[in-house]
Design a protein around this motif. Structure first.
Motif, short mmCIF file in Angstrom:
data_model
loop_
_atom_site.label_atom_id
_atom_site.label_comp_id
_atom_site.label_asym_id
_atom_site.label_seq_id
_atom_site.Cartn_x
_atom_site.Cartn_y
_atom_site.Cartn_z
N ALA A 69 0.84 -1.20 0.00
CA ALA A 69 0.00 0.00 0.00
C ALA A 69 0.87 1.25 0.00
N TRP A 70 1.98 1.22 0.74
CA TRP A 70 2.88 2.38 0.78
C TRP A 70 3.43 2.68 -0.61
N PHE A 71 3.87 1.64 -1.32
CA PHE A 71 4.42 1.86 -2.66
C PHE A 71 3.37 2.50 -3.57
N ARG A 72 2.15 2.01 -3.52
CA ARG A 72 1.12 2.56 -4.39
C ARG A 72 0.80 4.01 -4.04
N GLU A 73 0.72 4.30 -2.75
CA GLU A 73 0.38 5.66 -2.33
C GLU A 73 1.52 6.63 -2.64
N ALA A 74 2.76 6.20 -2.43
CA ALA A 74 3.91 7.06 -2.70
C ALA A 74 4.04 7.35 -4.19
N ALA A 75 3.69 6.36 -4.99
CA ALA A 75 3.80 6.54 -6.44
C ALA A 75 2.67 7.37 -7.00
N ASP A 76 1.56 7.44 -6.27
CA ASP A 76 0.36 8.12 -6.76
C ASP A 76 0.43 9.61 -6.44
N SER A 77 1.43 10.28 -7.02
CA SER A 77 1.73 11.66 -6.66
C SER A 77 1.45 12.66 -7.77
N SER A 79 3.62 13.14 -10.06
CA SER A 79 4.95 13.62 -10.44
C SER A 79 5.82 12.44 -10.81
N LEU A 80 6.45 12.48 -11.98
CA LEU A 80 7.35 11.39 -12.39
C LEU A 80 8.54 11.33 -11.45
N GLU A 81 9.07 12.47 -11.05
CA GLU A 81 10.23 12.48 -10.18
C GLU A 81 9.92 11.80 -8.85
N ARG A 82 8.76 12.12 -8.24
CA ARG A 82 8.37 11.50 -6.97
C ARG A 82 8.11 10.01 -7.17
N TYR A 83 7.51 9.67 -8.29
CA TYR A 83 7.24 8.27 -8.63
C TYR A 83 8.55 7.48 -8.65
N LEU A 84 9.58 8.08 -9.25
CA LEU A 84 10.85 7.38 -9.39
C LEU A 84 11.56 7.18 -8.06
N GLU A 85 11.25 7.99 -7.06
CA GLU A 85 11.89 7.87 -5.74
C GLU A 85 11.60 6.52 -5.09
N THR A 86 10.45 5.93 -5.40
CA THR A 86 10.09 4.65 -4.77
C THR A 86 11.06 3.53 -5.13
N PHE A 87 11.80 3.70 -6.23
CA PHE A 87 12.70 2.66 -6.69
C PHE A 87 13.95 2.56 -5.83
N PRO A 284 -1.43 2.90 -19.15
CA PRO A 284 -2.50 3.78 -18.66
C PRO A 284 -2.45 4.09 -17.17
N THR A 285 -2.38 3.08 -16.31
CA THR A 285 -2.42 3.34 -14.87
C THR A 285 -1.21 4.15 -14.43
N SER A 286 -0.04 3.80 -14.90
CA SER A 286 1.16 4.55 -14.57
C SER A 286 1.04 6.00 -15.02
N ASN A 287 0.48 6.20 -16.21
CA ASN A 287 0.33 7.57 -16.72
C ASN A 287 -0.56 8.41 -15.84
N LEU A 288 -1.58 7.79 -15.24
CA LEU A 288 -2.43 8.53 -14.31
C LEU A 288 -1.63 8.93 -13.08
N GLN A 289 -0.77 8.05 -12.60
CA GLN A 289 0.00 8.35 -11.40
C GLN A 289 1.02 9.46 -11.63
N THR A 290 1.60 9.52 -12.81
CA THR A 290 2.63 10.52 -13.06
C THR A 290 2.09 11.79 -13.67
N GLY A 291 0.77 11.86 -13.85
CA GLY A 291 0.17 13.10 -14.31
C GLY A 291 0.07 13.25 -15.82
#
Length: 383
Positions: A69-77, A79-87, A284-291
């Protein structure tokens, strides 16, 4: 409905809701995945296990369910930059041979269980060297894991073939070295090359030597372009670098104008992408997360499919997005009322665009994909 040039595609026009595939049929349908990151698809439980075994103490959660759940919430920002931080966390637990073998094997197993029959999974070898592995040892461990996962899937009555794409990080300076590595392991499990990472400020033209090398070697490569950055990134990837496919490419929509009366006009770059049948690795889903899109209904895939671009459906990062190929298609079926015909269209597009020899792609289409969809469609006749 068999090709990607506009002949016979249904786009579900006029199809009744009764003809829409349910979750079970979507899962059983043969699917092809071209854009999936190894370090973005770990099982949460595996992350916890390896962190404990290796002494990594940086995880934000120690319970697998809460960690997922943390990974999904952190990625759902947005922002691509914030998304990439989870890695940072997934890469931290992928620094040993055993960890790489395990995660690659589980990746192949998980994809096969989701109905994927062919996948190209990408990863950056340069990000897995902190434990003392060499670049070659990283590649060999991942290849070993994929082969083990294929064997496990076969033993469970499923078939899958997994090819590796070696990725270079666009903010680093090792792209030529990674391109040469991809060429050395060509025909040994590696099917192509990629660059990834934040697009803004790191154009693909920084890596021209790698792309020129690959072209001289007649090798395949895709480029992350048109995700967080717009048309210039796509133009450079195609015209300066010569990419075979576009990783994401969703921002090609910026070169398509839809008038109030519904008339569609393609700009020169969009027309070039469509006319040249350049594959778009849409996620599609990733694109929604990164805006890159505000909702599934507003995602460009709907228009791109209607205009017969070489669109494909992909997961990107299954852990961060809490997704699978089944879920991606579920959302598209729900949003655009896509039928099995549409799913087959996307799947054939992807198989045509894979980085394996033509005869092998053709065999997959004619011997696996088309018969699989024919069987699912026949079920409607005998309900």
């Amino acid at each position: 409905m068999t090709d990607d040039n506009g002949r016979g595609g249904s786009a579900a026009a006029g199809a009744g809701r009764a003809a829409l595939p349910d979750t079970d049929r979507i899962r059983r349908a043969p699917k092809v995945l071209l854009h999936d990151h190894l370090d973005g698809g770990l099982r949460p439980g595996t992350v916890v296990d390896i962190a404990r075994e290796t002494g990594y103490s940086g995880l934000p959660e120690s319970d697998p369910e809460r960690l997922g759940a943390w990974f999904r919430e952190a990625a759902d920002s947005g922002s691509l930059e914030r998304y990439l931080e989870t890695f940072a966390h997934t890469c931290a637990v992928l620094q040993t041979r055993d960890a790489l073998v395990r995660v690659a094997a589980e990746c192949a197993e998980d994809l096969a269980a989701d109905g994927v029959v062919y996948a190209e999974v990408r990863y950056a070898p340069e990000q897995h060297l902190q434990g003392g592995l060499s670049l070659e040892q990283v590649v060999e461990a991942v290849n070993e894991g994929f082969r083990e996962g294929e064997r496990r899937a076969y033993a469970a009555g499923r078939r899958i073939r997994v090819g590796a794409l070696l990725t270079a990080m666009r903010h680093a300076a090792r792209s030529l070295e990674i391109a040469e590595l991809a060429n050395r392991y060509r025909d040994l499990g590696v099917v192509g090359f990629d660059i990834a990472g934040a697009e803004a400020g790191f154009p693909p033209t920084r890596h021209l030597d790698a792309f020129e090398y690959l072209k001289r070697e007649n090798n395949h490569f895709t480029i992350h372009a048109g995700e967080a950055f717009g048309l210039p990134s796509i133009w450079q990837a195609l015209q300066w670098c010569g990419a075979d496919r576009l990783g994401h490419g969703v921002r090609i929509i910026d070169d398509i104008h839809v008038a109030e009366d519904g008339t569609v006009k393609l700009g020169r770059l969009a027309a070039y992408v469509r006319d040249k049948r350049i594959p778009l690795e849409l996620c599609p889903t990733s694109n929604l997360q990164t805006g890159a899109a505000a909702s599934y209904a507003e995602h460009p895939i709907g228009l791109l499919r209607r205009l017969y671009f070489r669109a494909t459906v992909n997961t990107d990062n299954r852990l961060m997005s809490g997704t699978s190929m089944t879920r991606e298609f579920e959302e598209l079926v729900r949003t655009f009322h896509y039928t099995l015909d549409d799913m087959q269209w996307f799947t054939v597009n992807a198989m045509k665009s894979a980085f394996i020899p033509f005869d092998e792609r053709l065999a997959m289409i004619n011997e696996v994909i088309k018969p699989g969809y024919a069987g699912l469609k026949s079920e409607w006749l005998f309900r």
